[in-house]
Design an enzyme around this catalytic site. Structure first.
Site, PDB file in Angstrom:
ATOM      1  CE  LYS A 219      -0.423  -0.363   5.067  1.00  5.56           C
ATOM      2  NZ  LYS A 219      -1.326  -0.768   6.169  1.00  5.56           N
TER       3      LYS A 219
ATOM      4  NE  ARG B 236      -7.238   0.114  10.599  1.00  4.78           N
ATOM      5  CZ  ARG B 236      -5.970  -0.018  10.215  1.00  4.78           C
ATOM      6  NH1 ARG B 236      -5.148   1.011  10.232  1.00  4.78           N
ATOM      7  NH2 ARG B 236      -5.502  -1.185   9.823  1.00  4.78           N
TER       8      ARG B 236
ATOM      9  CG  HIS C  15      -4.360  -4.409  11.912  1.00  2.00           C
ATOM     10  ND1 HIS C  15      -3.214  -5.001  11.423  1.00  2.00           N
ATOM     11  CD2 HIS C  15      -4.083  -3.091  12.024  1.00  2.00           C
ATOM     12  CE1 HIS C  15      -2.287  -4.067  11.250  1.00  2.00           C
ATOM     13  NE2 HIS C  15      -2.787  -2.900  11.611  1.00  2.00           N
TER      14      HIS C  15
ATOM     15  NE  ARG D 171      -3.208  -7.946   7.861  1.00  2.00           N
ATOM     16  CZ  ARG D 171      -3.795  -8.441   8.947  1.00  2.00           C
ATOM     17  NH1 ARG D 171      -4.469  -9.584   8.893  1.00  2.00           N
ATOM     18  NH2 ARG D 171      -3.718  -7.794  10.101  1.00  2.00           N
TER      19      ARG D 171
ATOM     20  CE1 TYR E  67      10.694  32.188   0.786  1.00  2.19           C
ATOM     21  CE2 TYR E  67      10.983  29.814   1.020  1.00  2.19           C
ATOM     22  CZ  TYR E  67      10.697  30.917   0.239  1.00  2.19           C
ATOM     23  OH  TYR E  67      10.419  30.755  -1.086  1.00  2.19           O
TER      24      TYR E  67
ATOM     25  CB  CYS F 291      12.634  26.221   0.337  1.00  6.21           C
ATOM     26  SG  CYS F 291      13.842  27.380   0.982  1.00  6.21           S
ATOM     27  CG  MET F 292       7.300  23.419  -2.307  1.00  2.19           C
ATOM     28  SD  MET F 292       6.144  24.213  -3.432  1.00  2.19           S
ATOM     29  CE  MET F 292       5.227  25.276  -2.348  1.00  2.19           C
ATOM     30  CG  ASP F 293      10.385  23.602  -4.899  1.00  2.00           C
ATOM     31  OD1 ASP F 293       9.482  22.751  -4.898  1.00  2.00           O
ATOM     32  OD2 ASP F 293      10.175  24.835  -4.975  1.00  2.00           O
TER      33      ASP F 293
END
Ligand SMILES: *Cc1c(COP(=O)(O)O)cnc(C)c1O
Length: 375
Positions: free
Chosen positions: A40, A139, A169, A222, A268, A314-316
């Protein structure tokens, strides 16, 4: 999101490590037990199809995913093994699942009743169903014996369903204190005993259960986080029955290097100021890649040395303080080994006050995944 293949930042995945972890898990299983590889969330950030391919080649007999679309992606890629979705799927999608031979979890009679007309209209093969028992995770799943029995009887009475599994689970399989775990085991056993027939698959074990409660195997496990070489407990239970080999490393390369005069600021908010004249390198990765903003003050590896992340992520991009001038293009290791030094996903998680699962899953689609022999 566009994958940035023309940038040095990438996730490297060791096929040998995944193979090693699966092999050792299989060695401990009784003959005839299935290992379902949990892939997953894009294979916990390692790449869905890549991990599925390695797992199948290493002895996994089927797959678990979280949502129907992940199962469909496996089918579209040609995987024919059993697939179980672990989260509740809208009953209106029951026909689609059945048509693709995908098993779904069911936790209520109402779900079966809603799916029945959908399946009858779709005229597919029977939908494979795994009845979910809520033994204490809180759950999804049946909590009362009578409700489970009613659903099992409804499923058996209609050809649209093939009740092929019963599972639960555990909430605390990775904890040193086993009291709550034993409570869940007892509740599950009572639910299993209340069924008139034992389904083909009876499964309770996640990675932690397979490592520390081997007696609770039933006939399938699992196998998730340990397949990726990560200790499910984090630090809590350091003793594992075989060495887990981490499969993931995260690498990049400097894009820019400068001498920053004492007193000048970085990033920043200008939260960091050079104490003296310093060499500052720029790394092309940021929180949009899953390299969290709170990693300011943490470190990465350049040339076997720890280099502090200075200023805000920063973002990038983010900046690091280098011990000397390095050329743009110099490799940077964010997770993995460089020389004698190593940074693990656990280290990143500790600094971020979270668990390694979250760090791995956060690595975004912008980072290309590449297979390597060893990391
Ligand atoms: C995610 C998940 C697993 C795998 O857990 P790991 O700790 O990664 O082994 C197993 N079962 C269920 C129901 C899950 O949701």
């Amino acid at each position: 999101m566009v994958t940035a293949t023309h940038r040095e930042s990438r996730v490297l995945v060791s096929e040998a490590a995944i193979q090693h972890n699966i092999q050792h898990a299989l060695d401990r299983l009784p003959a005839g037990t299935d290992l379902l590889a949990v892939v997953k969330a894009d294979g916990y950030g390692h790449g869905l199809l890549r991990v599925a391919r390695i797992a199948a080649a290493s002895g996994a007999t089927g797959f678990c995913v979280a949502v129907l679309d992940e199962a469909l992606a496996l089918r579209a890629a040609g995987f024919t093994q059993p697939i179980l979705v672990l989260g509740i799927v809208d009953p209106r999608c029951a026909g689609l699942a059945a048509a693709q031979n995908i098993a779904l979890p069911v936790g209520s009679l109402e779900w079966l009743e809603a799916a029945l007309p959908v399946l009858e209209a779709a005229e597919t093969a029977p939908l494979r169903v795994h009845l979910a028992v809520d033994s204490g995770m809180g759950r999804i799943g049946f909590r009362e014996v009578a409700d489970l029995q009613n659903a099992a009887a409804f499923g058996a009475a209609h050809k649209a369903f093939d009740i092929e599994g019963l599972f639960t689970h555990f909430a605390t399989a990775d904890a040193a204190d086993t009291t709550y775990f034993q409570t869940q085991v007892a509740r599950f056993k009572a639910m299993l005993a209340a069924l008139p027939t034992r389904p083909r698959y009876v499964h309770v074990a996640n990675s932690a259960t397979s490592l520390w409660h081997a007696a609770c195997t039933c006939n399938a496990i699992r196998f998730g986080v340990a397949m990726y070489g990560l200790n499910p407990s984090g630090h809590d239970i350091p003793d594992v029955p075989y060495a887990l080999e981490p499969a993931l490393s995260l690498v990049s390369a400097l894009t820019f290097v400068k001498r920053l005069p004492a007193g000048e600021a970085v990033s920043y908010g200008a939260t960091y100021r050079a104490q003296q004249d310093e060499w500052i390198g720029t790394v092309p990765m940021g929180y949009a890649d899953g390299w969290l903003r709170r990693l300011q003050g943490f470190h990465v590896l350049v040339d076997g040395q720890f280099c502090e992340i200075v200023g805000r992520v920063c973002m990038d991009q983010f900046m690091i303080r280098l011990p000397k001038a390095y050329k743009p293009g110099t490799p940077v290791v964010l997770v993995g080994q460089s020389g004698e030094a190593e940074i693990t996903l656990q280290d990143v998680a500790d600094y971020s006050h979270t668990i390694h699962y979250e760090i791995a899953c956060a690595l975004s689609e912008r980072l290309p995944r590449e297979s390597v022999d060893r990391i």
